[in-house]
Design an enzyme around this catalytic site. Structure first.
Site, mmCIF file in Angstrom:
data_model
loop_
_atom_site.group_PDB
_atom_site.id
_atom_site.type_symbol
_atom_site.label_atom_id
_atom_site.label_comp_id
_atom_site.label_asym_id
_atom_site.label_seq_id
_atom_site.Cartn_x
_atom_site.Cartn_y
_atom_site.Cartn_z
ATOM 1 N N LYS A 5 70.555 44.758 37.549
ATOM 2 C CA LYS A 5 70.249 44.969 36.130
ATOM 3 C C LYS A 5 71.492 44.583 35.332
ATOM 4 C CE LYS A 5 68.678 48.433 32.804
ATOM 5 N NZ LYS A 5 69.327 49.659 32.318
ATOM 6 N N HIS A 50 72.396 60.288 33.199
ATOM 7 C CA HIS A 50 71.463 60.234 34.328
ATOM 8 C C HIS A 50 72.256 60.146 35.624
ATOM 9 C CE1 HIS A 50 72.660 56.062 33.785
ATOM 10 N NE2 HIS A 50 72.250 55.819 35.018
ATOM 11 N N ASP A 70 71.889 58.018 39.408
ATOM 12 C CA ASP A 70 71.151 56.883 39.975
ATOM 13 C C ASP A 70 70.273 57.349 41.124
ATOM 14 O OD1 ASP A 70 72.481 55.289 38.187
ATOM 15 O OD2 ASP A 70 73.804 54.341 39.654
ATOM 16 N N HIS A 95 76.179 60.353 34.807
ATOM 17 C CA HIS A 95 76.984 59.402 34.039
ATOM 18 C C HIS A 95 76.166 58.824 32.890
ATOM 19 C CE1 HIS A 95 75.000 57.134 37.277
ATOM 20 N NE2 HIS A 95 75.048 56.073 36.489
#
Length: 362
Positions: free
Chosen positions: A217, A236, A238, A292
């Site tokens: 991404k 969020h 990962d 993060h």
């Protein structure tokens, strides 16, 4: 008369329109805003906790002492932080430079050219050029556009949706993905050893060479006229096993460590590596998947290249490995497929609730 603001589909177009105030859809909740500061000032600040830097030069050294010291530093960073700057990682600076030039070349094109690669999130087609829809945990928009696609294994990639311009995009990205996949094997082997397992165990548990997907991404964060009110990416963790990140040396990544947001410094020729939820679950929480977020600024465009190493969605049950569980340390995570884990995070589902019943943030 009520005036409604139409939010353009691309943040880049909005940022370039000359606005001085951002639309309300991008404004973070009031209680969140005091923690959003000047990213350049925060990056320069000394003192306080710092994201660890791990030098991988000795990771496969024939000198046992050198090798074990290097591997222990990596494991310690995964236990204490779950994120680190990797230096001397073995991927040539020339190659990472080509990857960055290719991504910046794609985003340097007119928006109309990029729209030829637009994804269709509503139809479930997430690969391609896009912007965040208001379907994230907060129901708000984020100050970024992106390009998302699977880059490894090659038999699972769809080159028809990869950018044709710049001409080096495909070659550079494929080679980078191959080398990153080899680095993934090395890191997973070290983390396996740290759990008292055979070197190949974690790799096998996340799908092995055939099934572990590498999804890239490219995040494009335009200049923001009110950076103190917005976020490029909201807080969020990962879902991946591991995430590897390149960036254009503009600060923006922040980690929530010991109750405070810590700004990651820009370390030349490094790759940032996150431990994701998948490895945190398999290790029963020994390795951390850290919260993060991405902060934006008004002076410089920030670009980052994140590669998420993800297990297959349905084939593997994610749960703490038996060797990580004991009477004193029972399983901290229920068994779920990767797809169920993603759904649980999106909707905060309990096992008793229906799949379409969202819960508020926990």
């Amino acid at each position: 008369m009520v005036t409604t603001i139409t939010v353009p589909s691309r943040v880049e177009r909005l940022a370039g329109s000359g606005i001085e105030r951002i639309p309300k859809e991008y404004i973070r909740p009031e209680e969140e805003r005091p923690s959003i500061g000047d990213i350049f000032a925060e990056e320069k600040m000394g003192g306080g906790p710092q994201v660890p830097t791990v030098d991988l030069k000795g990771i496969n050294s024939e000198d046992l002492e050198v090798r074990e010291k290097c591997r222990e530093e990596l494991r310690k960073a995964a236990v204490d932080w779950g994120v680190m700057h990797l230096v001397n990682h073995g991927i040539p600076e020339e190659l990472t430079g080509r990857v960055k030039a290719a991504g910046e070349g794609f985003f340097g094109q007119p928006i109309e050219e990029k729209e030829k690669y637009a994804n269709d999130q509503a139809a479930g087609n997430v690969q391609g050029y896009g912007s965040k829809l208001a379907n994230n945990a907060s129901g708000q928009l984020e100050w970024e556009d992106y390009f998302f696609h699977c880059v490894f294994p090659e038999d699972k990639t769809d080159l028809s949706i990869w950018p044709k311009t710049p001409s080096d995009y495909i070659d550079a990205t494929r080679e980078y993905a191959k080398q990153l996949r080899a680095l993934t094997t090395t890191v997973l082997a070290v983390l396996s050893q740290g759990l008292g397992l055979e070197e190949g165990r974690l790799e096998k548990e996340v799908g092995g060479m055939e099934e572990l997907l590498l999804q890239m991404k490219i995040n494009y964060y335009p200049k923001c006229p009110q950076p103190e009110l917005a976020l490029g990416v909201e807080a969020h963790t990962d879902v991946s096993a591991l995430t590897f990140i390149l960036h254009n040396m503009v600060p923006g990544l922040q980690l929530f460590y010991e109750g405070k947001w810590v700004t990651a410094k820009c370390v030349p020729n490094s790759i940032i590596m996150h431990v994701g939820d998948t490895v945190e679950i398999l290790s029963n929480g020994k390795y951390k998947s850290i919260l993060h977020r991405g902060v934006v600024n008004r002076e410089k465009v920030r670009v980052s290249w994140a590669v998420f190493c993800e297990p297959p969605k349905e084939k593997i049950i994610l749960q703490p490995l038996p060797e990580t569980v004991s009477e004193a340390d029972p399983p901290r995570f229920p068994p779920r497929t990767f797809a169920q884990h993603i759904k649980h995070k999106l909707f905060r589902l309990t096992d008793q609730e229906g799949a379409d019943t969202p819960k508020p943030d926990e």
